[in-house]
Design a protein around this motif. Structure first.
Motif, mmCIF file in Angstrom:
data_model
loop_
_atom_site.group_PDB
_atom_site.id
_atom_site.type_symbol
_atom_site.label_atom_id
_atom_site.label_comp_id
_atom_site.label_asym_id
_atom_site.label_seq_id
_atom_site.Cartn_x
_atom_site.Cartn_y
_atom_site.Cartn_z
ATOM 1 N N UNK A 10 3.014 9.173 -0.388
ATOM 2 C CA UNK A 10 1.810 9.531 -1.143
ATOM 3 C C UNK A 10 1.078 10.601 -0.322
ATOM 4 N N UNK B 244 -1.372 11.834 -3.274
ATOM 5 C CA UNK B 244 -2.757 11.397 -3.463
ATOM 6 C C UNK B 244 -3.518 12.689 -3.749
ATOM 7 N N UNK C 88 0.063 10.408 -8.515
ATOM 8 C CA UNK C 88 0.622 9.339 -7.669
ATOM 9 C C UNK C 88 2.081 9.093 -8.039
ATOM 10 N N UNK D 209 -6.425 14.064 -0.287
ATOM 11 C CA UNK D 209 -7.761 13.484 -0.444
ATOM 12 C C UNK D 209 -8.554 13.695 0.836
ATOM 13 N N UNK E 21 0.845 -1.204 0.000
ATOM 14 C CA UNK E 21 0.000 0.000 0.000
ATOM 15 C C UNK E 21 0.872 1.242 0.000
ATOM 16 N N UNK E 22 0.355 2.307 -0.608
ATOM 17 C CA UNK E 22 1.093 3.569 -0.586
ATOM 18 C C UNK E 22 0.378 4.558 0.329
ATOM 19 N N UNK E 23 1.159 5.317 1.093
ATOM 20 C CA UNK E 23 0.591 6.190 2.121
ATOM 21 C C UNK E 23 1.671 7.137 2.621
ATOM 22 N N UNK F 59 -1.108 13.217 1.281
ATOM 23 C CA UNK F 59 -2.568 13.124 1.156
ATOM 24 C C UNK F 59 -3.247 14.476 0.960
#
Lengths: 455, 509
Positions: free
Chosen positions: A69, A411, A406, A73, A63-65, A71
């Motif tokens: 990434x 994100x 991305x 969003x 997972x990307x976070x 945020x």
């Protein structure tokens, strides 16, 4: 015996002998033989703990976070600060591993924390009664509608086109059982156009609603005029259910002060990480006259036999396990631990901190909005005032923007559309959120990458 | 009966050494507030410091900040820590609440769910960038289908009650797809109260079927209630008396005969893991309480997770989106073709789902069977120990739990089930579930779970037996060693004080 079963072979032998059996299989002789699972479950053999963690690590690495990434969003799930104090206290095992407080003498910790949670939610919503939590924002909206229909004994409910599309979808799912009639009220210029419901405009007689449901800020981030919604509700003798972003209460007047009868919301911003969408926290508050219809649990303060302050779940006669088929809600397990996290987070923020948090969101949002709309071809979907989220039209479709951003380490946001004045969770526009965690450097970098990818 | 504890091993699950500091009450967080105190701290952002007036139109701006509290982090931490000292928990001691499956929650699962690669992921992250989450959810659904003998699964329902309602809406959609509008759902008189509440919200009427003298569904009474208006039946198996519904195959046949569906309430799934499966019994829809069977901690009343698994003919009605695996091994979201719609804002209580998955990995298929064996062994052993002291209205081989009663003790000495529960609190154990199921007078519903050792079980049995010998009146005075004594519940309902502001207003009046 197994990972978490403490019995030794000797224990098992003795216990079986005590009850007159000679094998574990005999315990299951009440299960008809034809139904017994021959050969066991077709699952891999149990794994040692380090191997389990290695497997979970493998999945997590896909997972990307976070800084990989960054945020931007939102859409009801926000990257807010979760400080060490909230994290550490919420993980106290006395909270984590307790059951629902049915024995109040040994559950004062959870009960008092919930009482303090209810007190804080009451203040930020502007209504006197808050329950001990529901599952998430969508379930709070569903329960609000159920309350209103039971109170007004009319099945029709008007839903603002600016509601979270997943709330709207969830409301529709449950309406199949209750038979509630959900009517969409379209947006105009990013806010709900109640005049569309005038009989003249609608072109047909309008069925009186039990409730109006409107979110402010709405899904596009725009503030709604709740006082105007109150007037419309009054004209139909309907309840006003306001969805709110609890962070906005740091700067905006609370929905209860503006005339809402029921306030619902998503409490994730206060102390809960993004968590891939759950567990989150359904906020629910209402006026005193609706307390007998309040869904879920309610904690009240009382005294013990020695006259000391004590807490207990109260008005239990409302609840499903007692009312059974006469209940208007089936909620029992709620999100207590997340409510405790919320109580801790709101205490950590305090009076000044909540205002500061909202102010910082608004600053970052304005800064990002101004910089992004300076890019040729990038336009606001609506120029209604906003706190920490806004929707953009972009020269390339939003899904493409998200994909390309991305690669740049962002994100970028969440695709959003409008269908007949009703927001949808897919479309060519992009919903962008800026929390207090975004720095000027991150926003500047985001904007320059954005400019590159929309060309 | 011989003792299973010939050595002097101490009972690990008896919480008699809990630190209870003093007899004072804990003030509320509001009482620690002092003007100007602060805990918060935000990132340095370098952004322009526009004022609120510059950012928010005048008509919307609130004149004063919302009044919360003003406390130091040190005082906040002290307050909340003291609250935890006033709280019983599984980590502290045994919690034999019938129907609640309060088993030990492995710390491993806490760590698994805390991994930043799971906890810090935004739910709107595109599937291609969240492959680990999709694979986890897909694998969990696959494992749950194997455990229940079903075909497909939704992980969205955030609790058991939400799972029930989801299941009923699936029934509704199934019947409607066949052009039928059925109106009735059958539930046994021993059912959880949530069942009839869910039935009402699903738009159905509840028809109750009585239990027979065995404590099982009365098959003839059931047949008499079956007709083409019955949408389905909701059953817990083993039932709330802890008894396996031995006639389940005949029940399934009879319900299917009239075109109805069978719904399995998974509250008691712990008893049958790896032993038998709802799908093999003939059930069409199953909800699971991952916060019971799969060791997700209960959190003081949630968050739980209530996934729903269904047979093949119902798979396309499931809530969406669901994770799907492509031929190339990658995962994507897919909405079933006739989906009833969403039942959660996102994908359910994802971190609770991650905990359950790590628990399943640790146990494996063999370990899950041992869970059921341990749970059923413990419950039967405890029932045997209590025979002769408490009434056992259904004294036959039980599964993971059993129901005792104080009917005789009440008649002879005035001892009620509630008193036994409160006395048990004084002896370092949590109380059993009391006054449920409703069909048993003065019920004590006891579920020790598999994670309690024989020493703990022995101590629990000794405590229950000792309590039965109490002098009259002792139970009514209990509990005396807990942070507070018996709580005035009638006052709480009569003078409703649900917030600190209500308390202040009441004190001022």
């Amino acid at each position: 015996m197994g990972h978490f079963v403490p019995h030794t072979d000797r224990d098992i032998e003795r216990m079986l002998a005590d009850i007159g059996l000679s094998s574990l299989d005999e315990l299951f002789e009440v299960v008809p033989e034809a139904l017994r699972l021959a050969g066991g479950l077709d699952l891999p053999a149990g794994m040692p703990e380090p191997d389990v963690l290695a497997e979970m690590d493998r999945l997590a690495a896909l997972n990307r976070f976070g800084s990989d990434l960054i945020c931007f969003a939102g859409a009801g799930a926000y990257d807010h600060e979760v400080p060490s104090a909230t994290k550490r206290l919420t993980f106290r095992s006395e909270f984590v591993t307790a059951y629902t407080p049915y024995q109040p003498e040994v559950a004062q910790g959870v009960l008092q924390a919930l009482f303090e949670y209810q007190s804080l939610i009451s203040r930020i919503s502007g209504l006197p009664i808050a329950n001990a939590s529901l599952y998430d924002g969508a379930s709070a909206a569903v329960e609000g509608v159920n309350l209103a229909v039971a109170a007004k004994k009319r099945p029709t409910v008007w839903l603002s086109g600016g509601l979270h599309p997943h709330w709207r979808a969830t409301l529709a799912t449950f309406a199949a059982g209750t038979g509630h009639r959900l009517v969409d009220v379209p947006l105009r210029n990013g806010v709900t156009d109640w005049s569309a419901m005038d009989p003249a405009a609608a072109g047909a007689p309008v069925e009186a609603p039990a409730a109006l449901v409107v979110a402010s800020p709405n899904y596009l981030g725009a503030y709604e005029d709740l006082k105007a919604a109150r007037h419309v509700a009054d004209a139909h003798d309907a309840l006003l259910i306001a969805g709110f972003d609890p962070v906005s209460s740091g700067l905006l007047a609370p929905p209860g002060d503006l005339g809402a009868d029921v306030v619902v919301g998503e409490g994730q911003p206060f102390g809960t990480p993004l968590s891939f969408g759950g567990p989150y926290l359904g906020l629910f508050a209402c006026r005193s006259e609706q307390v007998r219809r309040l869904p879920g649990r309610l904690v009240g303060r009382t005294v013990d036999t020695e006259g000391r302050p004590a807490y207990v779940t109260t008005l239990r006669a409302r609840e499903q396990d007692i009312r059974r088929e006469k209940a208007s809600s089936n909620v029992c397990t709620n999100q207590t631990l997340i409510a405790v996290a919320c109580m801790i987070q709101l205490s950590w923020l305090g009076t000044a901190g909540l205002r500061e948090m909202a102010l910082r969101c608004a600053r970052g949002t304005r800064y990002a909005r101004e910089a992004l709309t300076a890019i040729p071809g990038v336009e606001l979907l609506t120029d209604a005032p906003t706190l920490r989220e806004f929707a953009l039209r972009t020269p390339v479709p939003a899904t493409v923007v998200v994909e390309r951003m991305a690669d740049e380490g962002f994100l970028a946001g969440v695709p959003v559309g409008l269908d007949g004045g009703v927001v949808t969770d897919s479309g060519d526009a992009l919903l962008v959120a800026v929390t207090e965690r975004r720095t000027k450097a991150e926003i500047d970098n985001y904007v320059s990458c954005f400019e590159k990818v929309v060309r | 009966m011989s003792s299973v504890t010939p050595t002097a091993a101490a009972p690990g699950g008896r919480a008699t050494s809990a630190p209870l500091l003093g007899r004072d009450h804990e003030p509320t967080i509001f009482e620690f507030s002092s003007e100007g105190r602060r805990s918060f701290s935000f990132r340095t952002t370098g952004l322009p410091e526009w004022t609120a007036e510059e950012l928010v139109p005048a008509g919307y701006l609130r004149p004063e900040p919302v009044a919360l509290t003003e406390v130091s982090e040190r005082d906040l931490v002290a307050h909340v820590t003291r609250l935890t000292h006033r709280q019983y928990s599984v980590d502290l001691g045994a919690y034999p609440l019938g129907s609640c499956t309060m088993k030990y929650n492995p710390k491993l699962c806490d760590d698994a769910a805390s991994l930043p690669g799971l906890a810090a992921v935004h739910p709107a992250t595109p599937a291609a960038l969240a492959q680990g989450w999709l694979e986890l959810l897909w694998s969990l659904g696959d494992s749950l289908c194997e455990v229940t003998g079903m075909h497909a699964c939704t992980l969205q329902p955030p609790a058991g009650a939400a799972g029930e309602l989801t299941g009923l809406l699936l029934m509704r959609a199934w019947h409607e797809s066949r052009g039928e509008r059925r109106t009735k759902i059958i539930i046994p008189d021993s059912a959880h109260g949530t069942n009839p509440a869910s039935v009402t919200l699903g738009g159905y009427q509840t028809v109750t079927v009585p239990s027979d003298e065995r404590g099982l569904v009365d098959l003839e009474a059931l047949r008499a209630r079956l007709d083409s208006d019955v949408a389905g039946i909701m059953l817990t198996n083993p039932n709330t008396l802890g008894l396996f519904e031995e006639d389940i195959a005949a029940i399934a046949e009879a319900v299917h005969e009239v075109g109805g569906l069978l719904y399995y309430d998974g509250a008691n799934l712990n008893a049958i893991l790896g032993v038998t499966r709802p799908g093999d019994m003939g059930f069409d829809i199953v909800h699971m309480n991952l916060h019971k069977t799969f060791a997700v901690p209960h959190g003081g009343g949630g968050p739980g997770a209530g996934p729903v698994a269904v047979s093949e003919r119902l798979a396309e009605f499931l809530p969406g989106p669901v994770p799907a695996r492509g031929d190339d091994g990658t995962f994507a979201w897919r909405t079933p073709s006739r989906s009833i719609g969403r039942v959660h804002t996102w994908y359910g209580n994802a971190l609770a789902l991650a905990r359950a998955y790590s628990y399943i990995l640790a146990n494996g298929g063999d370990g899950l069977r041992r869970v059921a064996e341990g749970a059923v062994l413990n419950a039967n052993w405890l029932r045997h120990r209590l025979r002769g002291t408490y009434d056992l209205p259904y004294d036959r081989p039980n599964m993971h739990e059993f129901v005792a009663s104080t009917t005789t003790l009440k008649k002879d000495r005035g001892m009620r089930a509630l008193d036994v529960g409160k006395r048990l609190l004084e002896k370092g154990f949590h109380a059993p579930t009391v006054y449920f199921p409703l069909i048993v007078d003065e019920a004590l519903m006891i579920e020790p779970t598999e994670t309690e050792s024989p020493e703990t079980l022995g101590a629990l049995a000794d405590a229950l037996i000792a309590i039965a010998g109490d002098e009259p009146g002792e139970g009514a005075a209990a509990p005396r060693t807990t942070p507070v004594g018996r709580v005035d519940e009638a006052l709480a309902a009569r003078v409703l004080l649900p917030t600190w502001d209500a308390v202040a207003a009441h004190d001022a009046s």
